[in-house]
Design a protein around this motif. Structure first.
Motif, PDB file in Angstrom:
ATOM      1  N   ASP A 138      40.945  21.755 -21.005  1.00  0.00           N
ATOM      2  CA  ASP A 138      42.409  21.820 -20.891  1.00  0.00           C
ATOM      3  C   ASP A 138      42.865  22.263 -19.491  1.00  0.00           C
ATOM      4  OD1 ASP A 138      41.650  24.433 -21.010  1.00  0.00           O
ATOM      5  OD2 ASP A 138      42.968  24.994 -22.683  1.00  0.00           O
ATOM      6  N   GLN A 139      41.922  22.608 -18.634  1.00  0.00           N
ATOM      7  CA  GLN A 139      42.299  22.969 -17.256  1.00  0.00           C
ATOM      8  C   GLN A 139      41.959  21.867 -16.249  1.00  0.00           C
ATOM      9  OE1 GLN A 139      40.901  26.899 -16.028  1.00  0.00           O
ATOM     10  NE2 GLN A 139      41.363  27.699 -18.070  1.00  0.00           N
ATOM     11  N   LEU A 140      41.441  20.750 -16.755  1.00  0.00           N
ATOM     12  CA  LEU A 140      41.045  19.665 -15.843  1.00  0.00           C
ATOM     13  C   LEU A 140      42.261  18.914 -15.324  1.00  0.00           C
ATOM     14  CD1 LEU A 140      38.008  18.219 -17.839  1.00  0.00           C
ATOM     15  CD2 LEU A 140      37.910  19.510 -15.683  1.00  0.00           C
ATOM     16  N   VAL A 141      42.353  18.741 -14.026  1.00  0.00           N
ATOM     17  CA  VAL A 141      43.398  17.918 -13.419  1.00  0.00           C
ATOM     18  C   VAL A 141      42.740  16.597 -13.004  1.00  0.00           C
ATOM     19  CG1 VAL A 141      45.005  17.700 -11.483  1.00  0.00           C
ATOM     20  CG2 VAL A 141      44.638  19.931 -12.585  1.00  0.00           C
ATOM     21  N   PHE A 142      43.351  15.484 -13.375  1.00  0.00           N
ATOM     22  CA  PHE A 142      42.742  14.173 -13.167  1.00  0.00           C
ATOM     23  C   PHE A 142      42.227  13.991 -11.731  1.00  0.00           C
ATOM     24  CE2 PHE A 142      42.310   9.714 -12.394  1.00  0.00           C
ATOM     25  CZ  PHE A 142      41.853   9.201 -13.591  1.00  0.00           C
ATOM     26  N   GLY A 143      40.940  13.677 -11.631  1.00  0.00           N
ATOM     27  CA  GLY A 143      40.378  13.282 -10.337  1.00  0.00           C
ATOM     28  C   GLY A 143      40.189  14.392  -9.320  1.00  0.00           C
ATOM     29  N   THR A 144      40.104  15.650  -9.773  1.00  0.00           N
ATOM     30  CA  THR A 144      39.918  16.737  -8.799  1.00  0.00           C
ATOM     31  C   THR A 144      38.582  17.459  -8.952  1.00  0.00           C
ATOM     32  OG1 THR A 144      41.116  18.214 -10.257  1.00  0.00           O
ATOM     33  CG2 THR A 144      42.371  17.226  -8.478  1.00  0.00           C
ATOM     34  N   THR A 145      37.980  17.414 -10.156  1.00  0.00           N
ATOM     35  CA  THR A 145      36.688  18.056 -10.387  1.00  0.00           C
ATOM     36  C   THR A 145      35.627  16.960 -10.433  1.00  0.00           C
ATOM     37  OG1 THR A 145      37.735  19.727 -11.752  1.00  0.00           O
ATOM     38  CG2 THR A 145      35.360  19.444 -12.027  1.00  0.00           C
ATOM     39  N   PHE A 146      34.525  17.159  -9.757  1.00  0.00           N
ATOM     40  CA  PHE A 146      33.483  16.138  -9.772  1.00  0.00           C
ATOM     41  C   PHE A 146      32.159  16.715 -10.293  1.00  0.00           C
ATOM     42  CE2 PHE A 146      36.819  14.789  -7.021  1.00  0.00           C
ATOM     43  CZ  PHE A 146      36.998  13.475  -7.401  1.00  0.00           C
ATOM     44  N   THR A 147      31.333  15.837 -10.794  1.00  0.00           N
ATOM     45  CA  THR A 147      30.075  16.281 -11.403  1.00  0.00           C
ATOM     46  C   THR A 147      29.087  16.723 -10.325  1.00  0.00           C
ATOM     47  OG1 THR A 147      29.064  14.083 -11.357  1.00  0.00           O
ATOM     48  CG2 THR A 147      30.453  14.593 -13.271  1.00  0.00           C
ATOM     49  N   ASP A 148      27.893  17.124 -10.725  1.00  0.00           N
ATOM     50  CA  ASP A 148      26.916  17.671  -9.771  1.00  0.00           C
ATOM     51  C   ASP A 148      26.266  16.614  -8.877  1.00  0.00           C
ATOM     52  OD1 ASP A 148      26.995  20.455 -10.261  1.00  0.00           O
ATOM     53  OD2 ASP A 148      25.959  20.127 -12.178  1.00  0.00           O
ATOM     54  N   HIS A 149      26.329  15.357  -9.296  1.00  0.00           N
ATOM     55  CA  HIS A 149      25.607  14.332  -8.541  1.00  0.00           C
ATOM     56  C   HIS A 149      26.466  13.110  -8.263  1.00  0.00           C
ATOM     57  CE1 HIS A 149      22.575  16.838 -10.504  1.00  0.00           C
ATOM     58  NE2 HIS A 149      21.848  16.619  -9.423  1.00  0.00           N
ATOM     59  N   MET A 150      25.968  12.266  -7.387  1.00  0.00           N
ATOM     60  CA  MET A 150      26.629  10.996  -7.102  1.00  0.00           C
ATOM     61  C   MET A 150      25.551   9.949  -6.806  1.00  0.00           C
ATOM     62  SD  MET A 150      28.254  11.920  -3.348  1.00  0.00           S
ATOM     63  CE  MET A 150      27.234  12.239  -1.911  1.00  0.00           C
ATOM     64  N   PHE A 151      25.923   8.692  -6.935  1.00  0.00           N
ATOM     65  CA  PHE A 151      24.982   7.616  -6.621  1.00  0.00           C
ATOM     66  C   PHE A 151      25.391   6.993  -5.284  1.00  0.00           C
ATOM     67  CE2 PHE A 151      23.941   3.129  -6.416  1.00  0.00           C
ATOM     68  CZ  PHE A 151      22.577   3.150  -6.645  1.00  0.00           C
ATOM     69  N   ILE A 152      24.406   6.679  -4.465  1.00  0.00           N
ATOM     70  CA  ILE A 152      24.670   6.011  -3.175  1.00  0.00           C
ATOM     71  C   ILE A 152      23.663   4.880  -2.952  1.00  0.00           C
ATOM     72  CG2 ILE A 152      25.010   6.321  -0.683  1.00  0.00           C
ATOM     73  CD1 ILE A 152      25.351   9.227  -1.016  1.00  0.00           C
ATOM     74  N   ALA A 153      24.126   3.780  -2.406  1.00  0.00           N
ATOM     75  CA  ALA A 153      23.226   2.732  -1.907  1.00  0.00           C
ATOM     76  C   ALA A 153      23.803   2.232  -0.584  1.00  0.00           C
ATOM     77  CB  ALA A 153      23.111   1.583  -2.906  1.00  0.00           C
ATOM     78  N   ASP A 154      22.950   1.807   0.308  1.00  0.00           N
ATOM     79  CA  ASP A 154      23.379   1.335   1.619  1.00  0.00           C
ATOM     80  C   ASP A 154      23.147  -0.163   1.760  1.00  0.00           C
ATOM     81  OD1 ASP A 154      24.031   3.947   2.563  1.00  0.00           O
ATOM     82  OD2 ASP A 154      21.884   4.329   2.750  1.00  0.00           O
ATOM     83  N   TYR A 155      23.984  -0.780   2.579  1.00  0.00           N
ATOM     84  CA  TYR A 155      23.857  -2.217   2.830  1.00  0.00           C
ATOM     85  C   TYR A 155      23.899  -2.459   4.331  1.00  0.00           C
ATOM     86  CZ  TYR A 155      25.013  -7.198   2.904  1.00  0.00           C
ATOM     87  OH  TYR A 155      25.020  -8.551   3.126  1.00  0.00           O
ATOM     88  N   ILE A 156      22.992  -3.252   4.798  1.00  0.00           N
ATOM     89  CA  ILE A 156      23.042  -3.698   6.191  1.00  0.00           C
ATOM     90  C   ILE A 156      22.862  -5.215   6.182  1.00  0.00           C
ATOM     91  CG2 ILE A 156      21.881  -3.654   8.452  1.00  0.00           C
ATOM     92  CD1 ILE A 156      21.085  -0.754   7.850  1.00  0.00           C
ATOM     93  N   GLU A 157      23.673  -5.898   6.964  1.00  0.00           N
ATOM     94  CA  GLU A 157      23.594  -7.355   7.032  1.00  0.00           C
ATOM     95  C   GLU A 157      22.172  -7.765   7.387  1.00  0.00           C
ATOM     96  OE1 GLU A 157      27.086  -9.748   8.735  1.00  0.00           O
ATOM     97  OE2 GLU A 157      25.467 -10.128  10.146  1.00  0.00           O
ATOM     98  N   GLY A 158      21.634  -8.709   6.653  1.00  0.00           N
ATOM     99  CA  GLY A 158      20.285  -9.188   6.920  1.00  0.00           C
ATOM    100  C   GLY A 158      19.233  -8.465   6.086  1.00  0.00           C
ATOM    101  N   LYS A 159      19.544  -7.237   5.697  1.00  0.00           N
ATOM    102  CA  LYS A 159      18.596  -6.446   4.912  1.00  0.00           C
ATOM    103  C   LYS A 159      19.033  -6.333   3.453  1.00  0.00           C
ATOM    104  CE  LYS A 159      16.294  -1.931   4.958  1.00  0.00           C
ATOM    105  NZ  LYS A 159      16.114  -0.637   5.642  1.00  0.00           N
ATOM    106  N   GLY A 160      20.334  -6.376   3.231  1.00  0.00           N
ATOM    107  CA  GLY A 160      20.866  -6.255   1.875  1.00  0.00           C
ATOM    108  C   GLY A 160      20.962  -4.808   1.424  1.00  0.00           C
TER     109      GLY A 160
END
Lengths: 359, 359
Positions: free
Chosen positions: B21-43
């Protein structure tokens, strides 16, 4: 103008400088950058010149999701006598505030912004190239930084200035470009953000540019998004036509950018008593002028190229050649006059140029 | 689906969790995140789950200047029996690729994107709130990272997923909102980016929202940018009207978003044999329906609110009340049915729900 109290932290190690003929536009940056922070309720603070370096933002920062960002583009020129010149920098700062308003971003103090710019240029003065046609490209920009996924204006912002030495735009001499008239994609409409210098306008233009690239055209000519017949801009430049002796450029209608080179060209033409009008121009009028042999010249105007003569348009399969694909007399004259004023080799009857370190 | 080989680096310190009941939309984030990188030619490469942390970019990165960025919004629900449910995640990934194409950004592998999402949810499963109306909001997004000031598509990108636990959108029960019909600003036109989920669309909408806020309205209703009379969207939601027993929603015309809640509502209505049509709807038609007492209901649809009933429109000074400002019967029924399917408390005849850890 109050004292900004800019904190200066100099870089410990200076980067190597490339020869000007090896500079690729917008890829090499000077040793320092300017940063200021904004927080709602506190305003702008922490004005600083620091070593050029990556910046760190929360993954939820507004810029990444809701795109609040604006920028300007301008140049500093260094002349033989060591004087650094800026061209109408007040106009850039004024436009930045216009863009800020449209994007619900905070206003900057235009005098402070200029003061910060001058300070940064002083620190990195040795980065301004001197060779003919070269300059220091300056990119002031503001991004929204609040870590909040919500469609509302950010409560925090960062304003930055980065600078990039640029080689001559016309290394092999000024030469006309081929332009594809865009019939599918739309850049902007009145009521949108077309007259603000904001990232979204450029992002939306890339798809059409891809098509133009594939077909061997260097830029697209944007038509209005409503009737798809009135001319707006060419690529990211304003556009001018000389038709039957009169110079015509699309009037500012809410969807095209109020270009600083554009307004300077208009003033120059008036100063020369060359007839010039700002009004709606349709692609049909250009076709007709071409057909009747009255399309004397056409050119784009912008900070990067200053004047970019147009030698050919393609519109729905039809080709309109301009001046046999060669640079027109007026285009060349305007280019020489404007770049001459910018570099200080010609008189500036308008008071456009700001000289930073005149003895 | 091939194996993505996602590198997982767990956070050393877990963040404290707020009561829902104290959560404000889009302000608290979980402990982890996913990342992937892209470079032209390498994908795409270097797929990883890492501790949630700020990201570092060059000041000249394309995202800051030319706005290449796209995103999606979706939710995961946790039921009493510990099952985690996603709602039509394939549709989000498909739309992400549609947006990527419009913004000249690289395609993602939709299966890989889903695999990455499932992996991230597994790692942060304890962050999914369980209380009625709560969920885990998921934000996949892609940004352009090439350090180059040039109006051309970036040659490098980062794809990320961040997640935020969200409380009930309707803490005090579902209640209708007041909507201001926007006459000055335009969200998008066909040929622009209106049907892509990209930052620029949202940035350009803030100014109109500011006006609505000031006048006491919670969202704006966007009209088309050409004739300024056909209804497009409401705020950042699609919009539906029930007129004389028939449900009507603006047809996908190139400038409105192909909402996943929107298409699900249409399917639900068809399943129930409630007449529903996608076509052009003018604001004059809404005024006339209101005048003749045929404007039964109106509601917005989107991932955040699911259904947001509309109780009042203001258009050029005129007020149109809908259903005496109360939530309509069909709006409430659609909300219950859709949220029931999403949470697994109601049967899913469409195969929309993906259950992650069903025993």
């Amino acid at each position: 103008m109050s004292n900004l109290n800019i904190q200066i932290t100099l870089s410990e190690k200076k980067k190597d400088k490339l020869p000007t003929d090896q500079l690729v536009f917008g890829t090499t940056f000077t040793d320092h950058m300017f940063i200021a922070d904004y927080i709602e309720g506190k305003g702008w603070h922490n004005h600083r010149v620091v070593p050029y370096a990556p910046i760190t933002l929360e993954p939820s920062a507004t810029i990444f999701h809701y795109g609040q960002t604006i920028f300007e583009g301008m140049k500093a020129y260094l002349s033989e006598d060591g004087v650094v010149r800026l061209f109408r920098p007040d106009q850039n700062m004024k436009r930045m505030n216009h863009s800020a308003d449209r994007l619900s971003m905070p206003q900057i103090d235009e005098n402070h912004a200029l003061e910060a710019l001058v300070e940064l240029i002083k620190v990195d003065k040795e980065w301004i190239p001197k060779d003919p046609g070269t300059s220091l490209y300056i990119r002031p920009f503001m991004i929204a930084t609040e870590p909040h996924l919500g469609v509302s204006a950010s409560k925090s912002y960062t304003y930055m200035i980065i600078m990039s030495p640029v080689g001559s735009y016309y290394e092999e001499g000024i030469h006309p470009v081929k332009i594809l008239v865009e019939s599918e994609y739309v850049r902007a409409v009145a009521g949108g953000t077309g007259n603000a210098k904001t990232a979204g306008n450029y992002a939306s233009s890339l798809k059409a540019q891809e098509v133009a690239d594939r077909e061997g055209y260097s830029q697209v000519l944007w038509l209005d998004g409503i009737e798809r017949k009135y001319i707006e801009e060419v690529g990211s430049m304003n556009v001018f036509f000389k038709i039957d002796g009169e110079v015509v450029t699309p009037a500012l209608n809410g969807s095209i950018l109020d270009g600083i080179t554009r307004k300077s060209i208009i003033d120059l033409l008036k100063h020369w008593s060359v007839p010039v009008v700002e009004r709606r121009v349709s692609i049909d009028e250009i076709r007709e002028a071409h057909r009747t042999g009255k399309l004397d010249e056409a050119f784009g105007t912008g900070t990067a190229a200053v004047i970019s003569p147009i030698g050919e348009f393609r519109y729905q399969g039809e080709l309109f050649y301009v001046n046999n694909g060669e640079t027109g007399e007026l285009s060349a004259k305007l280019y020489d006059a404007l770049t001459g004023i910018q570099k200080g080799t010609q008189e500036d009857p308008f008071g456009w140029v700001v000289e930073l370190n005149k003895k």
